[in-house]
Design a protein around this motif. Structure first.
Motif, mmCIF file in Angstrom:
data_model
loop_
_atom_site.group_PDB
_atom_site.id
_atom_site.type_symbol
_atom_site.label_atom_id
_atom_site.label_comp_id
_atom_site.label_asym_id
_atom_site.label_seq_id
_atom_site.Cartn_x
_atom_site.Cartn_y
_atom_site.Cartn_z
ATOM 1 N N HIS A 1 0.856 -1.187 0.000
ATOM 2 C CA HIS A 1 0.000 0.000 0.000
ATOM 3 C C HIS A 1 0.890 1.234 0.000
ATOM 4 C CE1 HIS A 1 -2.296 3.304 1.892
ATOM 5 N NE2 HIS A 1 -3.313 2.792 1.210
ATOM 6 N N PRO B 1 -8.555 4.992 -10.035
ATOM 7 C CA PRO B 1 -7.288 4.283 -9.821
ATOM 8 C C PRO B 1 -6.145 5.109 -10.418
ATOM 9 C CG PRO B 1 -8.966 2.833 -10.763
ATOM 10 C CD PRO B 1 -9.494 4.226 -10.870
ATOM 11 N N ASP C 1 -5.203 1.204 -6.522
ATOM 12 C CA ASP C 1 -6.637 1.468 -6.451
ATOM 13 C C ASP C 1 -6.851 2.851 -5.826
ATOM 14 O OD1 ASP C 1 -6.479 1.331 -3.674
ATOM 15 O OD2 ASP C 1 -7.617 -0.534 -3.487
ATOM 16 N N THR D 1 -3.758 1.161 -2.554
ATOM 17 C CA THR D 1 -3.326 -0.230 -2.473
ATOM 18 C C THR D 1 -2.816 -0.700 -3.834
ATOM 19 O OG1 THR D 1 -4.917 -0.729 -0.723
ATOM 20 C CG2 THR D 1 -4.060 -2.599 -1.981
ATOM 21 N N GLN E 1 -2.625 -2.831 -6.749
ATOM 22 C CA GLN E 1 -3.502 -3.838 -7.348
ATOM 23 C C GLN E 1 -2.735 -4.783 -8.266
ATOM 24 O OE1 GLN E 1 -7.309 -4.063 -6.991
ATOM 25 N NE2 GLN E 1 -6.243 -3.363 -5.163
ATOM 26 N N ALA E 2 -1.807 -4.222 -9.024
ATOM 27 C CA ALA E 2 -1.023 -5.030 -9.960
ATOM 28 C C ALA E 2 0.217 -4.246 -10.353
ATOM 29 C CB ALA E 2 -1.846 -5.379 -11.198
ATOM 30 N N GLN F 1 -6.817 -7.703 -11.195
ATOM 31 C CA GLN F 1 -7.751 -7.354 -10.130
ATOM 32 C C GLN F 1 -8.869 -8.388 -10.021
ATOM 33 O OE1 GLN F 1 -8.583 -2.889 -9.856
ATOM 34 N NE2 GLN F 1 -7.985 -3.114 -11.984
ATOM 35 N N GLU F 2 -9.290 -8.942 -11.161
ATOM 36 C CA GLU F 2 -10.380 -9.910 -11.161
ATOM 37 C C GLU F 2 -9.968 -11.234 -10.533
ATOM 38 O OE1 GLU F 2 -11.534 -10.234 -15.184
ATOM 39 O OE2 GLU F 2 -12.011 -8.103 -15.424
ATOM 40 N N GLY G 1 -7.544 -11.549 -8.176
ATOM 41 C CA GLY G 1 -7.127 -11.378 -6.790
ATOM 42 C C GLY G 1 -5.631 -11.522 -6.579
ATOM 43 N N ARG H 1 -1.681 -10.075 -7.433
ATOM 44 C CA ARG H 1 -1.056 -8.819 -7.834
ATOM 45 C C ARG H 1 -0.061 -8.971 -8.969
ATOM 46 N NH1 ARG H 1 -0.882 -7.732 -2.003
ATOM 47 N NH2 ARG H 1 -2.515 -6.235 -1.537
#
Length: 201
Positions: free
Chosen positions: A54, A79, A157, A161, A163-164, A181-182, A184, A186
């Motif tokens: 994060h 984002p 995001d 955080t 996300q990837a 993101q889909e 879950g 990273r």
């Protein structure tokens, strides 16, 4: 008469060969399609681990002198995409227009980052056609996010955080950041570690 019969036989053989080739091509096409479905699409690769998961609100100075923020909670609720580039990298030169169009299409807040001397970054901005107000030169943020090669993208995001993240050499790599993101995960490595049979169907 014999010449006519010979010609008919020859034509029949030719048509048989043509039909046979069509059957082989159709069979190969089906096999290729089946093989393609079994291959997991490769996304952006993250060669090193990030120090943080994060990124809190980080105040940075853009090359134009204005203050910009990376990470943290964003007031616009969008984002944020951080893209690390270098003017000496030919792939970075190719990716900048692709990144610009991608961020605009996906409504992402875009910030370009670098880690070189100010003189080198002036050349980077000129070479890549970047806006000075949308470019920051800061080594610390790259270290926190595990950036060791370019072009490298980090998707945050609206709360900051991660996300990837990963190397991006084409549009498909950028799109894979949103796809992560889909799932879950990273990174592609995280997905493959949890799903070792993904490539074998």
């Amino acid at each position: 008469m014999s010449d006519t019969i010979t010609l008919l036989y020859a034509q029949s053989v030719i048509w048989l060969v043509v039909f046979g080739l069509c059957a082989v091509i159709a069979l190969m096409f089906r096999r290729v399609r089946a093989f393609y479905r079994r291959i997991a699409p490769l996304g952006a690769l993250a060669p090193t681990a990030a120090t943080i998961a994060h990124l809190p609100t980080t105040f940075l100075r853009s090359f134009s002198g204005s203050e910009v923020t990376a990470g943290g909670s964003r007031e616009d609720g969008r984002p944020q995409l951080l893209v690390f580039v270098s003017g000496s990298c030919p792939v970075s030169r190719k990716m900048v227009p692709i990144v610009d169009d991608f961020a605009r299409r996906e409504r992402l807040s875009l910030l370009y980052c670098g880690d070189e001397s100010d003189e080198a970054q002036k050349r980077t901005i000129a070479t890549l056609g970047l806006s000075e107000s949308g470019f920051v030169n800061d080594a610390a943020i790259g270290r926190l996010l595990g950036v060791d090669r370019v072009p490298f993208a980090v998707l945050l995001d609206p709360t900051g955080t991660v996300q990837a993240r990963g190397l991006v050499n084409n549009l498909e790599h950028l799109e894979s950041l949103l796809g992560v993101q889909e799932t879950g995960y990273r990174s592609l490595q995280g997905f493959m570690t949890a799903n070792p049979r993904a490539l074998t169907g």
